[in-house]
Structure formats: structure tokens, C-alpha cells
Design a protein around this motif. Sequence first.
Motif, PDB file in Angstrom:
ATOM      1  N   SER A  45       0.851  -1.176   0.000  1.00  0.00           N
ATOM      2  CA  SER A  45       0.000   0.000   0.000  1.00  0.00           C
ATOM      3  C   SER A  45       0.894   1.235   0.000  1.00  0.00           C
ATOM      4  O   SER A  45       1.682   1.433   0.926  1.00  0.00           O
ATOM      5  N   SER A  47       0.337   5.295  -0.625  1.00  0.00           N
ATOM      6  CA  SER A  47      -0.654   6.341  -0.795  1.00  0.00           C
ATOM      7  C   SER A  47      -0.235   7.349  -1.858  1.00  0.00           C
ATOM      8  O   SER A  47       0.951   7.544  -2.134  1.00  0.00           O
ATOM      9  N   LYS A  48      -1.216   8.046  -2.415  1.00  0.00           N
ATOM     10  CA  LYS A  48      -0.927   9.116  -3.368  1.00  0.00           C
ATOM     11  C   LYS A  48      -0.194  10.275  -2.709  1.00  0.00           C
ATOM     12  O   LYS A  48       0.426  11.088  -3.382  1.00  0.00           O
ATOM     13  N   LYS A  49      -0.264  10.342  -1.378  1.00  0.00           N
ATOM     14  CA  LYS A  49       0.451  11.392  -0.657  1.00  0.00           C
ATOM     15  C   LYS A  49       1.962  11.195  -0.726  1.00  0.00           C
ATOM     16  O   LYS A  49       2.724  12.130  -0.503  1.00  0.00           O
ATOM     17  N   GLY A  51       3.739  10.278  -3.422  1.00  0.00           N
ATOM     18  CA  GLY A  51       4.311  10.823  -4.651  1.00  0.00           C
ATOM     19  C   GLY A  51       3.453  10.488  -5.847  1.00  0.00           C
ATOM     20  O   GLY A  51       2.361   9.937  -5.714  1.00  0.00           O
ATOM     21  N   ASN A  52       3.983  10.814  -7.023  1.00  0.00           N
ATOM     22  CA  ASN A  52       3.236  10.524  -8.250  1.00  0.00           C
ATOM     23  C   ASN A  52       3.318   9.030  -8.577  1.00  0.00           C
ATOM     24  O   ASN A  52       3.954   8.251  -7.855  1.00  0.00           O
ATOM     25  N   ALA A  53       2.701   8.612  -9.668  1.00  0.00           N
ATOM     26  CA  ALA A  53       2.615   7.196 -10.014  1.00  0.00           C
ATOM     27  C   ALA A  53       3.993   6.573 -10.212  1.00  0.00           C
ATOM     28  O   ALA A  53       4.232   5.431  -9.803  1.00  0.00           O
ATOM     29  N   THR A  55       6.829   7.399  -8.781  1.00  0.00           N
ATOM     30  CA  THR A  55       7.446   7.228  -7.457  1.00  0.00           C
ATOM     31  C   THR A  55       6.817   6.062  -6.715  1.00  0.00           C
ATOM     32  O   THR A  55       7.511   5.215  -6.141  1.00  0.00           O
ATOM     33  N   ARG A  56       5.490   5.977  -6.726  1.00  0.00           N
ATOM     34  CA  ARG A  56       4.798   4.895  -6.015  1.00  0.00           C
ATOM     35  C   ARG A  56       5.160   3.532  -6.593  1.00  0.00           C
ATOM     36  O   ARG A  56       5.422   2.579  -5.855  1.00  0.00           O
ATOM     37  N   ASN A  57       5.205   3.436  -7.915  1.00  0.00           N
ATOM     38  CA  ASN A  57       5.556   2.165  -8.549  1.00  0.00           C
ATOM     39  C   ASN A  57       7.002   1.781  -8.270  1.00  0.00           C
ATOM     40  O   ASN A  57       7.307   0.604  -8.092  1.00  0.00           O
ATOM     41  N   LYS A  60       7.139   0.303  -4.765  1.00  0.00           N
ATOM     42  CA  LYS A  60       6.587  -1.050  -4.756  1.00  0.00           C
ATOM     43  C   LYS A  60       7.559  -2.050  -5.394  1.00  0.00           C
ATOM     44  O   LYS A  60       7.721  -3.166  -4.899  1.00  0.00           O
ATOM     45  N   ASN A  85       5.935   8.651   3.731  1.00  0.00           N
ATOM     46  CA  ASN A  85       6.553   9.678   2.879  1.00  0.00           C
ATOM     47  C   ASN A  85       8.073   9.589   2.733  1.00  0.00           C
ATOM     48  O   ASN A  85       8.581   9.749   1.626  1.00  0.00           O
TER      49      ASN A  85
END
Length: 118
Positions: A45, A47-49, A51-53, A55-57, A60, A85
Motif C-alpha cells: 500500500s 498512498s498518493k500522498k 508521490g506521483n505514479a 514514485t509509487r511504482n 513497490k 513519505n
Amino acid sequence: MNNKQRIKDNKEFQQIFKKGTSYANRQFVVYVLPTEKPYFRIGLSVSKKVGNAVTRNRIKRYIRQTFLELKDDVQPANYIIIARNPAATFDFHQTKKSLEHVLQIAKVYRMNGKMKKR
């Protein structure tokens, strides 16, 4: 990482949140629920908080790769990893070190041949 090692179903997430135990450091929160299966399963999990897609990917991807490298040293259980964060600024080695730290806190990570049991 194959499909049987991933947790995607919301029902499973909620069960692990309710019945599992949480451990945290500044970058990650890890929920652990022991299982009878001989392998570990992870749910991620971010969150969108955070970073952008992209960064999140990336976060992960780093978490999945860390678990693949530690697969022989981690107890079989269900894990949910929530990225905070500060994880957005980490490279792979920092991410791995931070996850090892939180898994040691949870006593599910074997280091130097010794398994720390819960």
C-alpha cells in the motif's frame, strides 16, 4: 514474484489489519499475520500522498525485490507493507536496509543464520 505470493483482495487486507500485529519505523509500517503456508505473501500500500505514479511504482518495485532477495530469511507469514513519505526519497539499498530493520523489530527476519521468532 508470482500471484500466489501477493495479497490483492480487500477482504484479506482487512483481515490482516484486524488480526495481525503492526510494527513500524519512519519509512514503513508492516502488518504481520502468521500463516500455515510454507511461503510468505505480501500486500503493498503506497498512498498518493507519497508521490506521483512513477514514485509509487518504484517504491513497490523496491519492496518486492527486497522480499525476493530475503525470501530464505523471512518467516512464512502474511505481510502488508505500507510506505510512508520518507520512503519516496530512498534508493533500493536504503529501502532494503529500512525493511530489514522493521522486520527485525517484528522478529520475523533471520540475520546471520539465526531466526528471531515471535
